[in-house]
Write a protein that holds these residues in place. Structure first.
Motif, short mmCIF file in Angstrom:
data_model
loop_
_atom_site.label_atom_id
_atom_site.label_comp_id
_atom_site.label_asym_id
_atom_site.label_seq_id
_atom_site.Cartn_x
_atom_site.Cartn_y
_atom_site.Cartn_z
N ALA A 110 30.51 9.02 -10.15
CA ALA A 110 29.36 8.89 -11.05
C ALA A 110 28.67 7.54 -10.81
O ALA A 110 29.33 6.54 -10.50
CB ALA A 110 29.81 9.00 -12.50
N SER A 126 33.56 12.14 -17.92
CA SER A 126 34.33 13.11 -17.14
C SER A 126 35.73 12.59 -16.89
O SER A 126 36.72 13.31 -17.01
CB SER A 126 33.63 13.40 -15.81
N ASN A 170 23.51 13.33 -9.41
CA ASN A 170 24.80 14.00 -9.17
C ASN A 170 24.69 15.17 -8.20
O ASN A 170 25.48 16.11 -8.28
CB ASN A 170 25.41 14.49 -10.50
N HIS A 246 34.59 21.75 -13.68
CA HIS A 246 34.48 20.30 -13.63
C HIS A 246 34.37 19.76 -15.07
O HIS A 246 33.65 20.32 -15.89
CB HIS A 246 33.23 19.91 -12.84
N SER A 248 32.60 17.87 -16.61
CA SER A 248 31.30 17.24 -16.83
C SER A 248 30.91 17.40 -18.30
O SER A 248 31.40 18.29 -19.00
CB SER A 248 30.24 17.89 -15.95
N GLN A 249 29.98 16.58 -18.75
CA GLN A 249 29.52 16.71 -20.13
C GLN A 249 28.87 18.07 -20.36
O GLN A 249 28.98 18.64 -21.44
CB GLN A 249 28.53 15.60 -20.44
#
Length: 276
Positions: A110, A126, A170, A246, A248-249
């Motif tokens: 990130a 994450s 990303n 993943h 991820s948010q």
């Protein structure tokens, strides 16, 4: 001579950290060879004698101009909440023991996480989810990973990425993924004597893994297996590849990925790898 990795900036805003600048765990120094083009990355990855040498060479790679420019720009401009912190601003090497039985493969660092702290999945949300889960199932010493040198360590587990530099929004390109592949290929070859399970975070890393496994000498499945959460693929020879959404948010905020789902994947990985 090592090329300059920084960018001219005011004294109040330091640029990317040069090798050997005091970052915990930085294995690179002035003698570390630099991959300035894709062909050099292939040669330097293939000739790395161990994971330490591989991590050092990864951490100074400059083979993808767009990614080099972006990671260093972020390290200079910074996010306001981290304005007083130095940024790593370089490719982020893997984290974990060289004799790992479990390899976790993510997408990329990130911009204000690993690109800031110098450790993969460290200093972002994450990573908060990932390390908390690894800790709950007994694979991480701490439930958090906030900075290199914070005392975190992994049990029989190593974390890598398909692309080692933070990409804009990303999203690395397929060319950048393929340029970075030799580092993953060599890592898979080096950890092969101990490796039992690969946990793949997200569809991008899933797509990147299979050709890397083939180039590293692993026998693949008889047919292509689509990515899915908790999809398990048993390879000839006994190794297992597990897909995982993943952390991820986008996935954790919407409930697509829950703590229970993440713990189930890593619990299965620990069981299959016989890390008890």
């Amino acid at each position: 001579m090592m090329p300059d990795r920084g960018r001219a900036d005011p004294a109040s805003r330091r640029g990317p950290a040069p090798p050997g600048a005091g970052w915990p765990g930085d294995l690179a120094d002035a003698s570390t060879p630099v991959a300035a083009a894709p062909a050099a990355a292939r040669v330097l990855a293939a000739s790395a004698v161990d994971c330490g040498a591989l991590d050092a060479r990864i951490s100074v790679c400059r083979a993808c101009p767009r990614l080099v420019s972006w990671r260093e720009e972020v390290a200079v401009l910074r996010r306001a909440s981290f304005a007083d912190q130095p940024y790593w601003g370089r490719p982020v090497p893997s984290f974990g023991p060289a004799d790992a039985r479990i390899l976790v493969v993510g997408l990329a660092p990130a911009a204000h996480g690993g690109n800031r702290t110098g450790r993969i999945f460290t200093g972002d949300r994450s990573g908060d989810w990932l390390f908390a889960s690894l800790h709950r199932v007994g694979l991480a010493a701490l439930a958090t990973s906030v900075a290199a040198g914070d005392g975190q360590w992994l049990r029989a587990t190593r974390i890598a990425a398909a692309v080692r530099c933070a990409p804009p929004v990303n999203r690395p390109t397929t060319r950048e993924r393929d340029t970075c592949r030799p580092w993953l290929v060599r890592e898979l070859a080096l950890v092969r004597p101990s490796l039992r399970v690969v946990v793949v975070l997200g569809g991008f890393a899933w797509t990147a893994l299979w050709p890397a496994l083939g180039e590293a000498g692993y026998a693949g499945p008889p047919r292509r297996v689509p990515f899915g959460h908790d999809v398990q693929v048993k390879l000839p020879g006994g190794m297992t590849v597990i897909g995982c959404y993943h952390p991820s948010q986008q996935n954790t905020f919407t409930g697509r990925l829950t703590e229970v789902m993440l713990d189930t994947v890593f619990g299965s990985a620990a069981s299959l790898a016989e890390v008890g």
